[in-house]
Write a protein that holds these residues in place. Structure first.
Motif, mmCIF file in Angstrom:
data_model
loop_
_atom_site.group_PDB
_atom_site.id
_atom_site.type_symbol
_atom_site.label_atom_id
_atom_site.label_comp_id
_atom_site.label_asym_id
_atom_site.label_seq_id
_atom_site.Cartn_x
_atom_site.Cartn_y
_atom_site.Cartn_z
ATOM 1 N N VAL A 69 7.229 30.056 11.755
ATOM 2 C CA VAL A 69 7.852 29.093 10.849
ATOM 3 C C VAL A 69 7.783 27.729 11.511
ATOM 4 C CG1 VAL A 69 9.991 28.390 9.725
ATOM 5 C CG2 VAL A 69 9.405 30.812 9.866
ATOM 6 N N GLN A 70 7.198 26.757 10.791
ATOM 7 C CA GLN A 70 7.037 25.425 11.367
ATOM 8 C C GLN A 70 7.239 24.359 10.302
ATOM 9 O OE1 GLN A 70 3.374 24.814 13.559
ATOM 10 N NE2 GLN A 70 3.347 26.939 14.289
ATOM 11 N N LEU A 71 7.565 23.155 10.764
ATOM 12 C CA LEU A 71 7.625 22.008 9.869
ATOM 13 C C LEU A 71 6.199 21.605 9.547
ATOM 14 C CD1 LEU A 71 9.466 19.939 8.449
ATOM 15 C CD2 LEU A 71 9.214 18.481 10.465
ATOM 16 N N ASN A 72 5.819 21.675 8.279
ATOM 17 C CA ASN A 72 4.437 21.439 7.873
ATOM 18 C C ASN A 72 4.435 20.753 6.509
ATOM 19 O OD1 ASN A 72 1.556 21.884 8.376
ATOM 20 N ND2 ASN A 72 1.638 23.259 6.622
ATOM 21 N N TYR A 73 3.724 19.643 6.411
ATOM 22 C CA TYR A 73 3.652 18.886 5.156
ATOM 23 C C TYR A 73 5.037 18.549 4.625
ATOM 24 C CZ TYR A 73 -1.380 19.320 4.868
ATOM 25 O OH TYR A 73 -2.732 19.210 5.121
ATOM 26 N N GLY A 74 5.940 18.229 5.525
ATOM 27 C CA GLY A 74 7.249 17.742 5.120
ATOM 28 C C GLY A 74 8.277 18.796 4.805
ATOM 29 N N SER A 75 7.930 20.080 4.948
ATOM 30 C CA SER A 75 8.911 21.137 4.695
ATOM 31 C C SER A 75 8.706 22.261 5.702
ATOM 32 C CB SER A 75 8.785 21.677 3.260
ATOM 33 O OG SER A 75 7.519 22.258 3.053
ATOM 34 N N VAL A 76 9.686 23.129 5.786
ATOM 35 C CA VAL A 76 9.617 24.247 6.729
ATOM 36 C C VAL A 76 8.854 25.380 6.047
ATOM 37 C CG1 VAL A 76 10.937 25.856 8.142
ATOM 38 C CG2 VAL A 76 11.803 23.540 7.743
ATOM 39 N N GLU A 77 7.671 25.685 6.576
ATOM 40 C CA GLU A 77 6.776 26.639 5.935
ATOM 41 C C GLU A 77 6.432 27.797 6.872
ATOM 42 O OE1 GLU A 77 3.273 24.587 4.726
ATOM 43 O OE2 GLU A 77 4.293 23.381 3.199
ATOM 44 N N PHE A 78 5.970 28.884 6.251
ATOM 45 C CA PHE A 78 5.388 29.986 7.017
ATOM 46 C C PHE A 78 3.923 29.658 7.287
ATOM 47 C CE2 PHE A 78 8.884 32.591 5.187
ATOM 48 C CZ PHE A 78 9.360 33.124 6.378
ATOM 49 N N LEU A 79 3.493 29.898 8.509
ATOM 50 C CA LEU A 79 2.095 29.729 8.898
ATOM 51 C C LEU A 79 1.630 30.998 9.579
ATOM 52 C CD1 LEU A 79 2.212 26.114 10.422
ATOM 53 C CD2 LEU A 79 1.521 26.764 8.109
ATOM 54 N N GLY A 80 0.447 31.476 9.215
ATOM 55 C CA GLY A 80 -0.060 32.682 9.846
ATOM 56 C C GLY A 80 -0.852 33.542 8.889
ATOM 57 N N PRO A 81 -1.099 34.810 9.260
ATOM 58 C CA PRO A 81 -1.911 35.717 8.447
ATOM 59 C C PRO A 81 -1.359 35.898 7.036
ATOM 60 C CG PRO A 81 -1.521 36.646 10.621
ATOM 61 C CD PRO A 81 -0.643 35.444 10.515
ATOM 62 N N THR A 103 0.838 -1.192 0.000
ATOM 63 C CA THR A 103 0.000 0.000 0.000
ATOM 64 C C THR A 103 0.873 1.242 0.000
ATOM 65 O OG1 THR A 103 -1.778 1.187 1.144
ATOM 66 C CG2 THR A 103 -0.148 0.078 2.521
ATOM 67 N N PHE A 104 0.315 2.330 -0.512
ATOM 68 C CA PHE A 104 1.013 3.605 -0.438
ATOM 69 C C PHE A 104 0.840 4.201 0.960
ATOM 70 C CE2 PHE A 104 0.510 3.074 -4.989
ATOM 71 C CZ PHE A 104 1.714 3.560 -5.481
ATOM 72 N N PRO A 105 1.702 5.145 1.358
ATOM 73 C CA PRO A 105 1.601 5.748 2.705
ATOM 74 C C PRO A 105 0.381 6.663 2.819
ATOM 75 C CG PRO A 105 3.815 5.998 1.785
ATOM 76 C CD PRO A 105 2.922 5.583 0.656
ATOM 77 N N LEU A 106 -0.794 6.063 2.996
ATOM 78 C CA LEU A 106 -2.061 6.803 2.967
ATOM 79 C C LEU A 106 -2.193 7.818 4.095
ATOM 80 C CD1 LEU A 106 -4.463 3.812 2.200
ATOM 81 C CD2 LEU A 106 -3.708 5.568 0.615
ATOM 82 N N ASP A 107 -1.558 7.552 5.225
ATOM 83 C CA ASP A 107 -1.730 8.403 6.399
ATOM 84 C C ASP A 107 -0.549 9.349 6.621
ATOM 85 O OD1 ASP A 107 -4.156 7.105 6.994
ATOM 86 O OD2 ASP A 107 -3.064 5.461 7.959
ATOM 87 N N ASP A 108 0.330 9.440 5.653
ATOM 88 C CA ASP A 108 1.526 10.272 5.801
ATOM 89 C C ASP A 108 1.437 11.438 4.822
ATOM 90 O OD1 ASP A 108 4.001 11.415 6.059
ATOM 91 O OD2 ASP A 108 5.136 9.554 5.846
ATOM 92 N N PRO A 167 -3.549 0.242 -3.045
ATOM 93 C CA PRO A 167 -4.461 1.324 -2.648
ATOM 94 C C PRO A 167 -3.706 2.614 -2.338
ATOM 95 C CG PRO A 167 -4.193 -0.260 -0.859
ATOM 96 C CD PRO A 167 -3.510 -0.852 -2.052
ATOM 97 N N GLY A 168 -4.369 3.737 -2.643
ATOM 98 C CA GLY A 168 -3.796 5.045 -2.296
ATOM 99 C C GLY A 168 -2.839 5.605 -3.306
ATOM 100 N N ALA A 169 -2.929 5.154 -4.567
ATOM 101 C CA ALA A 169 -1.963 5.602 -5.574
ATOM 102 C C ALA A 169 -2.019 7.117 -5.804
ATOM 103 C CB ALA A 169 -2.195 4.866 -6.894
ATOM 104 N N PHE A 170 -3.202 7.723 -5.593
ATOM 105 C CA PHE A 170 -3.333 9.150 -5.891
ATOM 106 C C PHE A 170 -3.680 9.980 -4.656
ATOM 107 C CE2 PHE A 170 -4.065 6.837 -9.804
ATOM 108 C CZ PHE A 170 -3.147 7.456 -10.639
ATOM 109 N N ALA A 171 -3.378 9.435 -3.496
ATOM 110 C CA ALA A 171 -3.559 10.203 -2.258
ATOM 111 C C ALA A 171 -2.649 11.418 -2.234
ATOM 112 C CB ALA A 171 -3.278 9.316 -1.050
ATOM 113 N N PHE A 172 -1.539 11.344 -2.987
ATOM 114 C CA PHE A 172 -0.574 12.452 -2.989
ATOM 115 C C PHE A 172 -1.184 13.750 -3.482
ATOM 116 C CE2 PHE A 172 -0.395 11.301 -7.414
ATOM 117 C CZ PHE A 172 0.009 12.454 -8.085
#
Length: 412
Positions: A242-254, A54-59, A206-211
């Motif tokens: 700045v937080q780790l989000n969806y596998g990369s370091v992203e800006f979060l906020g307004p 299976t693909f990593p459906l929950d990651d 299963p989960g081939a296009f969850a990405f």
């Protein structure tokens, strides 16, 4: 000189790749975060899941097309090595494949060796990251597709379809195919190959296009062009983080959602420009397909919400193919890409802490790196348009006799 140059290429390639291997195996330590942890932790985690069927459906960090599973599972071909070591070795072999493909074409088809030098010198500018991500494997497939386009369009289409199912971006290389039979053969083979791979993936696991969902939800990564807004805004009291989000370091906020939407809008405009260029193009030279491919990859890299260091591997690979052709107009954009690659190594991993902190050094690094990419993109667009639209149109006009002059001559 002609007989010495291939030897020089081989010596420099061996020396630089030895250094890269020493870095990923931690014999040589590079300042900054450990870039190999993605392989030993994330990739190996995916490997364990994929082996169960299976693909990593929950990651949410799994954001790649289904054929990426082949790259992640490939270290299993070397069961006598632990996962990370096998992965680094396979990345090295993909690098070697690109080098020898470029060298073969340069020597056997009389192309310019400067293209080989772009790969030999350009890739190590990015540091050990190139062997700690699977992008060098995807780039090997993309380079093979580009090199096949001139003589073997169907093979190029098959390779492009495989590349697109590995990491999407190789589909951009189709934009530069010569109109007519070459386009029909290449695009048809690419569509058929991608379709078959997608169907097999969907039916087998299963989960081939969850990405697609995980990719859609990504935000603005700290190294992207749009992130410059927040790097500057933090110095004036912006309340985000700045937080780790969806596998990369992203800006979060307004306003992050707004900037992310604007980046996607720029990507849509880039696609529109490429379609317009293809409709208006009047002449194809031997290098047009490669020049157009580099322009397309530059456009989509620069406007992306995420300009991770490994994205530069794509640009170096396509740039190397461009400069195999003496007719290519992309020399200056390619040199800018190489300088941007060197700056990328400084911003990640060497001084990534400064980038995350948005301090003066981090801001300067991002301004320079992204500024170089913007300059390379605009130059590539301008040069491609002039070579295929503006100059051929002028040539056509100059070839048509002046009607008034003809009338006067007849009256006499």
């Amino acid at each position: 000189m002609k007989t010495r140059t291939p030897t020089s290429l081989l010596v420099v390639w061996v020396l630089t790749r030895t250094l890269l291997l020493l870095c990923v195996f931690k014999v040589v330590t590079v300042p900054g975060p450990d870039v190999t942890s993605d392989v030993s932790v994330i990739y190996q985690g995916w490997f364990d899941v994929l082996r169960t069927g299976t693909f990593p459906l929950d990651d949410v960090t799994w954001q790649y097309p289904p054929a990426a599973a082949v790259a992640i599972l490939s270290p299993g071909l070397l069961p006598f090595l632990e996962y990370a070591s096998a992965f680094f070795l396979l990345s090295f072999l993909a690098d070697a494949a690109v080098f020898f493909l470029l060298l073969y074409v340069a020597e056997r088809q009389g192309k310019a060796r400067r293209g080989v030098w772009v790969w030999v010198v350009g890739l190590p500018l990015l540091g050990q990251t190139v062997y700690a991500r699977y992008d060098v494997m995807v780039t090997a497939v993309a380079v093979a597709a580009l090199l096949a386009m001139a003589r073997h369009p169907r093979a190029a289409g098959v390779l492009t379809g495989i590349g697109a199912m590995l990491k999407v971006w190789p589909v951009l290389l189709l934009i530069g195919t010569r109109r007519g039979r070459a386009t029909r053969a290449t695009w048809g083979a690419a569509a058929l190959t991608a379709g078959v791979l997608a169907l097999v993936s969907a039916l087998s696991m299963p989960g081939a296009f969850a990405f697609l969902t995980f990719q859609r939800d990504r935000g603005t990564e700290v190294e992207s062009l749009g992130a410059l807004v927040f790097h500057v805004a933090r110095r004036f009291g912006w309340s985000g983080s700045v937080q780790l989000n969806y596998g990369s370091v992203e800006f979060l906020g307004p306003h992050v959602d707004l900037v992310s939407a604007l980046a996607q809008g720029l990507t849509a405009l880039a696609f529109g420009w490429l379609v317009l260029w293809r409709l208006r193009a009047r002449a194809w030279s031997s290098s047009t397909f490669a020049d157009a491919g580099l322009t397309a990859v530059l456009l989509f890299t620069t406007t992306s919400r995420v300009i991770s260091p490994q994205y530069m591997v794509w640009l170096v690979g396509v740039a190397a193919v461009c400069l195999l052709f003496r007719e290519s107009r992309m020399a200056l954009p390619v040199w800018l890409v190489l300088v941007a690659s060197a700056v990328t190594f400084l911003e990640f991993p060497v001084w990534f802490g400064h980038v995350v902190a948005s301090d003066s050094l981090g801001l300067a690094l991002m301004l320079v790196r992204n500024g170089l990419l913007v300059a390379a993109t605009l130059l590539a667009c301008r040069r491609l348009w002039r070579a295929t639209v503006t100059e051929p149109r002028r040539a056509e006009r100059s070839a048509v006799p002046d009607q008034s002059t003809d009338d006067r001559a007849l009256s006499v």
